[in-house]
Write an enzyme that holds these catalytic residues in place. Sequence first.
Site, PDB file in Angstrom:
ATOM      1  N   HIS A  17       0.860  -1.183   0.000  1.00 40.37           N
ATOM      2  CA  HIS A  17       0.000   0.000   0.000  1.00 40.37           C
ATOM      3  C   HIS A  17       0.899   1.236   0.000  1.00 40.37           C
ATOM      4  O   HIS A  17       2.067   1.182   0.431  1.00 40.37           O
ATOM      5  CB  HIS A  17      -0.907   0.004   1.231  1.00 40.37           C
ATOM      6  CG  HIS A  17      -2.066  -0.940   1.120  1.00 40.37           C
ATOM      7  ND1 HIS A  17      -3.195  -0.850   1.914  1.00 40.37           N
ATOM      8  CD2 HIS A  17      -2.269  -2.003   0.290  1.00 40.37           C
ATOM      9  CE1 HIS A  17      -4.048  -1.811   1.577  1.00 40.37           C
ATOM     10  NE2 HIS A  17      -3.508  -2.524   0.605  1.00 40.37           N
TER      11      HIS A  17
ATOM     12  N   GLU B 187       1.037   3.850   1.831  1.00 32.06           N
ATOM     13  CA  GLU B 187       1.547   4.283   3.143  1.00 32.06           C
ATOM     14  C   GLU B 187       2.686   3.378   3.607  1.00 32.06           C
ATOM     15  O   GLU B 187       3.700   3.855   4.131  1.00 32.06           O
ATOM     16  CB  GLU B 187       0.408   4.245   4.179  1.00 32.06           C
ATOM     17  CG  GLU B 187      -0.739   5.197   3.877  1.00 32.06           C
ATOM     18  CD  GLU B 187      -1.837   4.610   3.003  1.00 32.06           C
ATOM     19  OE1 GLU B 187      -1.558   3.680   2.209  1.00 32.06           O
ATOM     20  OE2 GLU B 187      -2.973   5.063   3.110  1.00 32.06           O
TER      21      GLU B 187
ATOM     22  N   CYS C  83      -5.828   2.180   5.585  1.00 30.61           N
ATOM     23  CA  CYS C  83      -6.545   0.974   5.999  1.00 30.61           C
ATOM     24  C   CYS C  83      -5.952   0.509   7.340  1.00 30.61           C
ATOM     25  O   CYS C  83      -4.924   1.036   7.785  1.00 30.61           O
ATOM     26  CB  CYS C  83      -6.388  -0.105   4.932  1.00 30.61           C
ATOM     27  SG  CYS C  83      -4.764  -0.890   4.963  1.00 30.61           S
TER      28      CYS C  83
ATOM     29  N   CYS D  95      -2.213  -0.234   7.218  1.00 33.62           N
ATOM     30  CA  CYS D  95      -1.350   0.954   7.119  1.00 33.62           C
ATOM     31  C   CYS D  95      -1.325   1.714   8.440  1.00 33.62           C
ATOM     32  O   CYS D  95      -0.277   2.243   8.837  1.00 33.62           O
ATOM     33  CB  CYS D  95      -1.828   1.853   5.991  1.00 33.62           C
ATOM     34  SG  CYS D  95      -1.659   1.088   4.371  1.00 33.62           S
TER      35      CYS D  95
HETATM   36  N1  LIG Z   1      -5.170   4.082   2.068  1.00 33.60           N
HETATM   37  C1  LIG Z   1      -5.029   3.042   1.206  1.00 33.60           C
HETATM   38  N2  LIG Z   1      -6.057   2.223   1.029  1.00 33.60           N
HETATM   39  C2  LIG Z   1      -5.876   1.177   0.168  1.00 33.60           C
HETATM   40  N3  LIG Z   1      -6.738   0.196  -0.184  1.00 33.60           N
HETATM   41  C3  LIG Z   1      -6.090  -0.604  -1.057  1.00 33.60           C
HETATM   42  N4  LIG Z   1      -4.845  -0.156  -1.283  1.00 33.60           N
HETATM   43  C4  LIG Z   1      -4.682   0.961  -0.523  1.00 33.60           C
HETATM   44  C5  LIG Z   1      -3.586   1.866  -0.318  1.00 33.60           C
HETATM   45  O1  LIG Z   1      -2.492   1.767  -0.878  1.00 33.60           O
HETATM   46  N5  LIG Z   1      -3.828   2.888   0.563  1.00 33.60           N
END
Ligand SMILES: Nc1nc2[nH]cnc2c(=O)[nH]1
Length: 164
Positions: free
Chosen positions: A56, A58, A86, A89
């Site tokens: 992701h 973050e 999420c 993260c």
């Molecule tokens: N904030 C965020 N939500 C996600 N949902 C799926 N991938 C991501 C991501 O990279 N960042």
Amino acid sequence: MSTTVTAEQYLARSIRLATANVLNSGGPFGAMIVTADGRTFDGVNRVTADNDPTAHAEVTAIRTACRELGMFDLSGAVLYTSCEPCPMCLSSALWARVQRVVFAADRHDAASVGFDDAVFYGYFENQDRDALMPVGRLELGDPQSPMPLEPFNTWNTLESRIDY
Ligand SMILES: Nc1nc2[nH]cnc2c(=O)[nH]1
């Protein structure tokens, strides 16, 4: 003359990173780590590009910052992200001791284009937990099995351990 970069400018850059990433085979998410002394580290979503469900935006920003700074602790840093982090993260930011998180779009905006962020928040609020992914403790019955506390006891007595 030094120019001060504002939180709005960091957030705007995160959104621009996200859009550019879509055009570079990535997901629609961008993020930045900004350290207390103003160093910046970008991250974008590379889940499908790298076959890495943890990539992701973050997490990628946190990994890049930690690797380039040679530290596992980002105390004092701010995480800017184009979308609400999420649970994974958020947990990564907690483990990195990030001081503050600032986001633009939210989990419901992400849901509107098919991402499960809001569903996974529900998991941590105990909604449909067993249906989504049961998590259970298993007691080891074989007397030859190692004791579950063995790794912790070993860690606890290790003088050279690095706490985190
Ligand atoms: N904030 C965020 N939500 C996600 N949902 C799926 N991938 C991501 C991501 O990279 N960042």
